[in-house]
Write a protein that holds these residues in place. Structure first.
Motif, PDB file in Angstrom:
ATOM      1  N   PHE A 118      16.447   9.477   0.145  1.00 18.32           N
ATOM      2  CA  PHE A 118      16.654   9.592   1.686  1.00 18.32           C
ATOM      3  C   PHE A 118      16.496  10.738   2.313  1.00 18.32           C
ATOM      4  O   PHE A 118      17.484  11.700   1.984  1.00 18.32           O
ATOM      5  CB  PHE A 118      17.428   8.682   2.176  1.00 18.32           C
ATOM      6  N   ARG A 141       3.504   6.344  10.150  1.00 17.86           N
ATOM      7  CA  ARG A 141       3.382   6.394   8.797  1.00 17.86           C
ATOM      8  C   ARG A 141       2.193   7.344   8.520  1.00 17.86           C
ATOM      9  O   ARG A 141       1.912   7.758   7.464  1.00 17.86           O
ATOM     10  CB  ARG A 141       3.134   4.937   8.258  1.00 17.86           C
ATOM     11  N   VAL A 159      11.421   5.115  -3.066  1.00 18.02           N
ATOM     12  CA  VAL A 159      12.411   4.727  -4.128  1.00 18.02           C
ATOM     13  C   VAL A 159      11.398   4.720  -5.511  1.00 18.02           C
ATOM     14  O   VAL A 159      10.533   4.528  -5.488  1.00 18.02           O
ATOM     15  CB  VAL A 159      12.494   2.934  -3.790  1.00 18.02           C
ATOM     16  N   ARG A 172       6.689  11.436  -1.268  1.00 20.45           N
ATOM     17  CA  ARG A 172       5.976  11.866  -2.579  1.00 20.45           C
ATOM     18  C   ARG A 172       6.316  13.034  -3.032  1.00 20.45           C
ATOM     19  O   ARG A 172       6.676  13.296  -4.333  1.00 20.45           O
ATOM     20  CB  ARG A 172       4.486  11.957  -1.932  1.00 20.45           C
ATOM     21  N   THR A 209       7.238   4.800  -0.784  1.00 18.32           N
ATOM     22  CA  THR A 209       7.728   5.301  -0.044  1.00 18.32           C
ATOM     23  C   THR A 209       7.774   4.743   1.424  1.00 18.32           C
ATOM     24  O   THR A 209       7.302   3.588   1.576  1.00 18.32           O
ATOM     25  CB  THR A 209       6.723   6.543   0.622  1.00 18.32           C
ATOM     26  N   PHE A 210       8.832   4.940   2.422  1.00 19.55           N
ATOM     27  CA  PHE A 210       8.801   4.462   3.426  1.00 19.55           C
ATOM     28  C   PHE A 210       9.175   5.519   4.708  1.00 19.55           C
ATOM     29  O   PHE A 210       9.542   6.609   4.348  1.00 19.55           O
ATOM     30  CB  PHE A 210       9.958   3.205   3.568  1.00 19.55           C
ATOM     31  N   GLY A 211       9.117   4.968   5.911  1.00 18.69           N
ATOM     32  CA  GLY A 211       9.825   5.801   6.910  1.00 18.69           C
ATOM     33  C   GLY A 211       8.531   6.197   7.973  1.00 18.69           C
ATOM     34  O   GLY A 211       7.533   6.750   7.634  1.00 18.69           O
ATOM     35  N   GLU A 212       8.930   6.205   9.301  1.00 17.89           N
ATOM     36  CA  GLU A 212       8.059   6.650  10.303  1.00 17.89           C
ATOM     37  C   GLU A 212       8.680   8.176  10.746  1.00 17.89           C
ATOM     38  O   GLU A 212       9.587   8.313  10.461  1.00 17.89           O
ATOM     39  CB  GLU A 212       8.022   5.869  11.528  1.00 17.89           C
ATOM     40  N   SER A 229       0.853  -1.089   0.121  1.00 17.63           N
ATOM     41  CA  SER A 229       0.029  -0.107  -0.083  1.00 17.63           C
ATOM     42  C   SER A 229       0.774   1.389   0.069  1.00 17.63           C
ATOM     43  O   SER A 229       0.414   2.213  -0.148  1.00 17.63           O
ATOM     44  CB  SER A 229      -0.896  -0.109   1.139  1.00 17.63           C
ATOM     45  N   SER A 230       2.074   1.138   0.141  1.00 13.47           N
ATOM     46  CA  SER A 230       2.941   2.555   0.019  1.00 13.47           C
ATOM     47  C   SER A 230       3.773   2.393  -1.272  1.00 13.47           C
ATOM     48  O   SER A 230       4.612   3.288  -1.389  1.00 13.47           O
ATOM     49  CB  SER A 230       4.156   2.037   1.234  1.00 13.47           C
ATOM     50  N   SER A 231       2.852   1.854  -2.274  1.00  7.96           N
ATOM     51  CA  SER A 231       3.641   1.941  -3.620  1.00  7.96           C
ATOM     52  C   SER A 231       2.483   2.698  -4.206  1.00  7.96           C
ATOM     53  O   SER A 231       1.298   2.481  -4.208  1.00  7.96           O
ATOM     54  CB  SER A 231       3.807   0.799  -4.375  1.00  7.96           C
ATOM     55  N   GLU A 270       5.498  11.567   6.195  1.00  9.44           N
ATOM     56  CA  GLU A 270       5.394  10.772   5.095  1.00  9.44           C
ATOM     57  C   GLU A 270       5.367  11.200   3.900  1.00  9.44           C
ATOM     58  O   GLU A 270       5.872  10.433   2.993  1.00  9.44           O
ATOM     59  CB  GLU A 270       4.158   9.585   5.478  1.00  9.44           C
TER      60      GLU A 270
END
Lengths: 374, 374, 374, 374
Positions: free
Chosen positions: D83, D124, D25, D133, D13-16, D2-4, D129
């Motif tokens: 990043f 998230r 990415v 994007r 996306t990633f990361g808290e 769901s983060s794509s 977050e």
């Protein structure tokens, strides 16, 4: 999107061999799984260069950092980003761009595909790309072990012309595999294999081999019909590993010579469930696991980077003699063992999660003759 | 979603062996391609049962209808739905549900996976499922032929212990393959293979075999790095075909015994572009086509349905003797030839469309040493 | 692949308005669900033309056939193919190709996109395309009703300038909605809306409207963070319906005028679980259902096909006066009610299946303050 | 998964919010695009906190590093990992886990979904977050600008009850938008909006608003039929942004009150191609761009974190008074402007790449009346 793998337990890798680093993002890992860098580091250590005289002398420690998705030692259900810095970065510079495409390497094809390619080493086609897979695979393997007690063990069964004797794969474990640097659990064969690799190395040449892999305690029902069959997913996973040229499951190519009456695996009651007497199927029927061990083999070609001079052509078509000066592995299979295990873990974890969608999974109602249960 | 295949040229198949029919939906076919049922029917006819005494005597004509996506003989760019009615429908009825899971069939695993299974024949695990693939593959093959002049030819190279002599695959075409019912272009080997199949049939047994496949005129640059490598996609495609147990590309398993210096394919100028002298790579390097023919082999096990009595167990674990009464193929490889070709076409068409996204595809700017061209 | 929807419960639709027929393939429906054509037909009947004097007088009965995936009245877990034959096929013929792109229709854009377009009617841009969605949505709705007792009810809340009074949506059900042909549960407003539609029809014109929808008994936890939020999936689903121009959830556009202290929904104990006092959130927080009813609204523009003469240009840019002669709906909203419900059901069924992957779903452990439960 | 986001130009996306950092990415960016961190940093700077007295006083510089996929200032065609380290990390600790779920926040729903949640801030669900994007969107915007001269400009058109006068959107650009901290190009309205925000802030409250966005020079033909319509993709993109409650395109909700004869956009010759006189369609017809500007609006609710005391319940259902002590934005719209632009760029870049698959894209052969061109 070609750097992504999996439907539910989904891994995306990134990173060039001589850039800042390599890594992976795992999206779809269930929440509340206990996880730390140590769980991942142990498989990365089995993959890293410089482990013995059979591998490249380059020393890369490949230390992983979890950037996200884990807190207080357990997963949050959110994407887990993993990063390994490259120690051997180069200032990117056109001077590093090799004028001669290395034979049987990806230099030529990347250039034809993209009209550009990474200047140092192999870029994405480098074996460093597999770090992200091994890191993600270690998470998958942990989940499989904890949830289903699944054990995935790979080992080197062939190096060049040296073949390990057929072992009952039920006895092989990581400890036995790691007894020797070559990662063949048969001590005698391992010694001959190491010799074969040292001989190739001395001759500035390289040698191929085969990795066998067994996955035990896989419950029946994993694998999806038609295009996402267990063996189809495993085949894709294995043939996506650099330097692979073949895959076979169960009886494989040898099975083509058998009659159906020999090859069929008869059912028999094993305790409270059906099993099969033989396992020519390699643990799958119609693409779905049947509860027997999943067994497959992967063929690796000899490393294409060799020190021995090679006659070839440069990009303009001029004949040249190429002599690679880099430090390379004379045989990839010892270090590829954890890569094979990781890719198998990614496949099975994804299929195990998908099977959750069918409701009462792994039930044994087959013994009731297929009566409606919902 | 396991019945879908491809990223851009995307095929979804449907249908059970004894339901109303089987079919496929192709979403992602480019617009303005000339297409009619006849383009598809010719490959379906090569796949259908009852072609010779080497296959099942069942006569199924498998006539395809294009339900959507084509108007006035050309594609609209919208989904192309294809349908083939089943002639051999059965009133669905629990009486048809076999009480004994056939050895090495999918009866047991489907039941374990879903808690239910199709009552007649193999349901989705039946070979009828491949009709949708062959229909969709015929469209892909037509596009590849027209756009790039790509030719995909598969043939039977091994049946049981009978191996066709190594032929220069450059000379093999559909006409040569279809000269014999067994679909081996070598007449002498073909005769022996037919004999082997008839012998197995007479003994109420079955026999396995190997299909070889060559894809000519594939431009360089097709295949995506890392997980969507050409060989990874082909391996998945082939291992998704019922009864397959192995895949190898180029030198394959035999290549593991070679030294790197022998195995590497040196570059050489061929006309105005780089080619390679040997083709141990099988037409791919780093997962991307290099312009040489793509060559691979697929192993098929002996048919699991046999007339010979087999000792096995029923769902409750009771020992039983199973004697199949149905009409079946004693060897699947002659009819699997168009299936292998179709799956190869689906893989390559998808990768060819994906390569369009990289801009000036298939250019030869590599010869200019990698200068920026955009 | 643009004709596919959903990640787990995946629907692919196909078919042009004047071809052989339209349909859908559902891949990912769980096994062992009781299902028959009648379950699907009832929603198709609410969508079909010719229901009243408010819709097009065309009579299309749209009878669905299940081609695969169901046996003995229950799902097999394999793809369910659904087909509805077109009664109003035309011999495809360039004479049917309209020389003037209809204003605010897809004629011009399809031609620009594909360089070709369907000759009769709207092809894939026709409202007939929604038949596949409604058929698939009926299956999704059945699963949601049976598994979670989820009820999805949509109704017409606005037609042109006529607005239904704000009703407590807890009281609205299918029976109340279907009392009037306009599908507004408020009898007085319904009468005025019908009048508005008849007036537009008489003037050879059309009128727009708004559909409201409520989804009750949705358990907390459905919806995926970041890009697959419940509201994001619903918004995409609704804006994919022909003629839609807007979507809002909970307080929607009106909520932008509120202060945070008014807009926030305070928590309160409701029986044994937390609920909220108000529901400005519309049942979602951070993209995930919170257990309160999901409430949203969808804006539909006035039908673009009108009988009234319109000044416009043909494909060559020449000014022309266009007078549509076809039979069309003066207002789409009465027939769009089951389409909105179907798309909502597809979204929620997909997210409900995905939530199964997180393990102990829908538990109420939140009341324990977030203690580890695995 | 769901983060794509995206099919071809795919972002994960990633990361808290309080972990090591956040990032993205991008897999599917074409090769040979000139790209540096500076291209990305400028949009991140428009998003960062602490820009003015209208936003949170937190100072986060959000400096982006490109970890992979770019060399010598141009893209390689391989995944681009981005990043941004978190400056405001907290030692993760259960003491940070808030005992009271904040009203209209995601605390409750994440806990219900996963049985665990990030201890600090929103994890998230935090606005951090969106950094991934915006970073990815800057790359997409650069490609669109360079390849098609597409310009995407968003601005604040409503804050609470203050509405900017309807401007001809053709005149608005980034420079005009950034003249005021509130990002409304109308100076008078901007001043009133700022006043409204300061008032809410002073009252320890928050206020909502609307962002308008225009995309100019989008060629006709972008957008895929049925489920991947331009407006469906935009709606999903916008409703995936935290705090959004509504989306409308072209005439939107207001258009429901119009007659078809007013609402339809008549065609007219504009230079050498067809255009429309009005643009109630908002630049799309049948889900596909028609060459006119794409125009849409997004509704944002008032920030849910407020300083004002709120009556609510803790996880155990006990009534409590909650007073947020953190530093927060009294109104999110000024900082959300680059987020809206970024999501629009991601949607359009993806659809532009997909349109490449149809061959002669963006041709003007429509003017020839639809003759076959291939």
């Amino acid at each position: 999107m070609s750097s992504s793998f999996g439907t539910i337990f989904r891994v995306a890798t990134f990173g060039e061999s001589h850039g800042l680093g390599v890594g992976a993002v795992v999206d779809g890992c269930p929440p509340r799984i206990s996880l730390s860098e140590a769980d991942i580091q142990q498989q990365l250590d089995r993959r890293r260069p410089g482990q013995s005289d059979l591998t490249t002398p380059r020393q890369e420690y490949d230390e992983v950092t979890i950037l996200s998705g884990v807190e207080n030692g357990r997963t949050l259900g959110t994407p887990i980003a993993l990063f390994v810095a490259n120690k051997d970065q180069r200032t990117s510079d056109y001077k590093n761009l090799l004028p001669v495409p290395r034979p049987s390497h990806a230099d030529y094809t990347y250039q034809m595909k993209y009209g550009v390619r990474a200047t140092g080493g192999g870029g994405r086609a480098s074996a460093r790309e597999t770090i992200g897979r091994v890191a993600a695979g270690a998470i998958a393997a942990k989940i499989l072990k904890k949830t289903y007690n699944i054990e995935i063990v790979a080992w080197v069964s062939v190096v060049g012309s040296i073949e390990a004797p057929e072992l009952y794969p039920g006895t092989i474990n990581h400890k036995l595999v790691d007894r020797t640097a070559v990662r063949c659990p048969d001590m005698e064969a391992a010694e001959k294999m190491a010799e074969e690799i040292r001989r190739a190395k001395k001759e500035l040449d390289s040698v191929g081999g085969i990795i066998s892999c067994i996955c035990r305690n896989v419950p029946p029902g994993l694998g999806e019909p038609v295009f996402d069959k267990m063996e189809a997913k495993l085949a894709r996973a294995m043939l996506s590993i650099p330097a692979t040229k073949g895959f076979e499951i169960g009886s494989g190519f040898a099975g083509t010579r058998m009659r159906g009456s020999e090859h069929n695996d008869p059912f028999v009651l094993k305790g409270d469930h059906l099993g099969t007497i033989t396992n020519n199927s390699g643990g799958v029927q119609g693409g779905i696991s049947n509860g027997e061990p999943i067994f497959f083999r992967v063929a690796f070609k000899p490393t294409s980077t060799i020190g021995k001079p090679q006659m070839t052509a440069d990009f303009s078509g001029q004949e040249v003699v190429l002599e690679a000066s880099g430090r390379h592995d004379p045989c990839v299979v010892p270090r590829a063992v954890p890569i094979v295990e990781s890719m198998a873990a990614l496949v099975i974890a994804d299929l195990a999660l998908r099977q959750k969608l069918n409701g009462k999974a792994f039930c044994r109602h087959c013994l009731t003759g297929g009566k409606e249960i919902v």
